[in-house]
Design a protein around this motif. Structure first.
Motif, PDB file in Angstrom:
ATOM      1  N   LYS A  46       0.363  -9.076   1.647  1.00 23.33           N
ATOM      2  CA  LYS A  46       0.169  -8.030   2.645  1.00 23.33           C
ATOM      3  C   LYS A  46       0.736  -6.693   2.172  1.00 23.33           C
ATOM      4  N   LEU A  47       1.904  -6.751   1.521  1.00 22.20           N
ATOM      5  CA  LEU A  47       2.489  -5.528   0.989  1.00 22.20           C
ATOM      6  C   LEU A  47       1.607  -4.910  -0.086  1.00 22.20           C
ATOM      7  N   GLN A  48       1.014  -5.759  -0.922  1.00 24.44           N
ATOM      8  CA  GLN A  48       0.141  -5.254  -1.975  1.00 24.44           C
ATOM      9  C   GLN A  48      -1.084  -4.570  -1.387  1.00 24.44           C
ATOM     10  N   TYR A  49      -1.640  -5.134  -0.317  1.00 24.71           N
ATOM     11  CA  TYR A  49      -2.797  -4.518   0.333  1.00 24.71           C
ATOM     12  C   TYR A  49      -2.415  -3.162   0.932  1.00 24.71           C
ATOM     13  N   GLY A  50      -1.229  -3.107   1.556  1.00 25.55           N
ATOM     14  CA  GLY A  50      -0.778  -1.836   2.108  1.00 25.55           C
ATOM     15  C   GLY A  50      -0.486  -0.806   1.036  1.00 25.55           C
ATOM     16  N   MET A  51       0.034  -1.256  -0.113  1.00 27.16           N
ATOM     17  CA  MET A  51       0.335  -0.321  -1.192  1.00 27.16           C
ATOM     18  C   MET A  51      -0.937   0.272  -1.790  1.00 27.16           C
ATOM     19  N   LYS A  52      -2.021  -0.493  -1.809  1.00 31.30           N
ATOM     20  CA  LYS A  52      -3.283   0.051  -2.310  1.00 31.30           C
ATOM     21  C   LYS A  52      -3.744   1.220  -1.452  1.00 31.30           C
ATOM     22  N   ILE A  53      -3.622   1.078  -0.127  1.00 30.71           N
ATOM     23  CA  ILE A  53      -3.994   2.172   0.774  1.00 30.71           C
ATOM     24  C   ILE A  53      -3.054   3.358   0.576  1.00 30.71           C
ATOM     25  N   THR A  54      -1.748   3.065   0.395  1.00 30.93           N
ATOM     26  CA  THR A  54      -0.772   4.139   0.195  1.00 30.93           C
ATOM     27  C   THR A  54      -1.062   4.927  -1.066  1.00 30.93           C
ATOM     28  N   PHE A  55      -1.429   4.241  -2.144  1.00 24.77           N
ATOM     29  CA  PHE A  55      -1.701   4.932  -3.402  1.00 24.77           C
ATOM     30  C   PHE A  55      -2.977   5.773  -3.310  1.00 24.77           C
ATOM     31  N   ILE A  56      -3.889   5.402  -2.448  1.00 21.64           N
ATOM     32  CA  ILE A  56      -5.070   6.250  -2.233  1.00 21.64           C
ATOM     33  C   ILE A  56      -4.654   7.581  -1.623  1.00 21.64           C
ATOM     34  N   PHE A  57      -3.752   7.535  -0.642  1.00 25.69           N
ATOM     35  CA  PHE A  57      -3.249   8.772  -0.042  1.00 25.69           C
ATOM     36  C   PHE A  57      -2.443   9.592  -1.054  1.00 25.69           C
ATOM     37  N   ILE A  58      -1.664   8.910  -1.900  1.00 19.09           N
ATOM     38  CA  ILE A  58      -0.894   9.630  -2.916  1.00 19.09           C
ATOM     39  C   ILE A  58      -1.831  10.297  -3.920  1.00 19.09           C
ATOM     40  N   ASN A 160      -1.988 -12.480  -9.857  1.00 17.10           N
ATOM     41  CA  ASN A 160      -1.468 -11.210  -9.368  1.00 17.10           C
ATOM     42  C   ASN A 160      -0.494 -11.436  -8.222  1.00 17.10           C
ATOM     43  N   PRO A 161       0.362 -10.442  -7.935  1.00 17.30           N
ATOM     44  CA  PRO A 161       1.327 -10.619  -6.843  1.00 17.30           C
ATOM     45  C   PRO A 161       0.653 -10.945  -5.529  1.00 17.30           C
TER      46      PRO A 161
END
Length: 210
Positions: A46-58, A160-161
């Motif tokens: 779940k954290l990995q899925y959220g981080m993918k969205i976060t990196f899109i914003f970054i 993968n994680p």
């Protein structure tokens, strides 16, 4: 520094800590357990899925900061031209303001850029360490090391994680869907039998009366 750039900085520091955790020398057994946990944990998935969205914003912030740096550089060139034309007082104050905005824009660009770059390094480092661990396990298995036998924690299934944890969640969801489908079929069968009894009841009574 605005709130979202402060969050980006916090994410950068977190990535640095994770990177240090990956390169710290640990015993083979500890590292194997750690990577197995990271791969099987549904929380990590779940954290990995959220981080993918976060990196899109970054990435969007990085593109915006690059655009701001370019615009500030154009303004700085215009102020420099005005200084050469004799507007010393006004041009000097404008130049300081533009240079300050250039500094902040470059800081934001470097912050977002290094955060994205370090995320790629982390992903590649994780894959390389995982490959090394698999090779070490194969070597120990070929040498007949008893520590690699009979524990059921082989790294061959580690990916993968959170990948294994995500697959387990999908399998559990399918099992729940199957149970719900079985219940619906049972309810439909009961309803069908009830309707059959209601239909066959009057018919059988009429035949006996005849």
């Amino acid at each position: 520094m605005t709130l979202y750039y402060s969050l980006v900085f916090l994410l950068l520091v977190t990535e640095m800590v994770i990177f240090l955790g990956l390169i710290v020398p640990l015993p083979f057994t500890w590292r194997r357990k750690l990577f197995t946990f990271v791969s099987e944990s549904p929380i990590v998935a779940k954290l990995q899925y959220g981080m993918k969205i976060t990196f899109i914003f970054i990435l969007i912030l990085f593109i915006d900061s690059v655009n701001r740096v370019y615009r500030v550089q154009v303004e700085l060139s215009a102020v420099s031209k005005s200084d050469n034309r004799g507007a010393a007082v006004m041009g000097g104050s404008e130049r300081m303001e533009v240079q300050a905005r250039k500094f902040y824009s470059q800081r934001n660009m470097y912050l977002c850029g290094f955060t994205l770059f370090l995320s790629l390094i982390l992903n590649r480092t994780y894959v390389m360490i995982l490959d090394v661990l698999r090779l070490e396990e194969e070597v120990k298995t070929l040498k007949g090391d008893p520590a690699t036998k009979g524990k059921g924690s082989s790294l061959q299934n580690v990916g993968n994680p959170g990948e294994v944890g995500k697959l387990k969640e999908e399998l559990a969801a399918k099992d729940r869907d199957m149970e719900n489908l079985k219940k619906q079929v049972e309810n439909m069968q009961k309803e069908y039998n009830r309707l059959g009894d209601e239909v066959s009841g009057p018919n059988s009574t009429g035949r006996k009366a005849q």
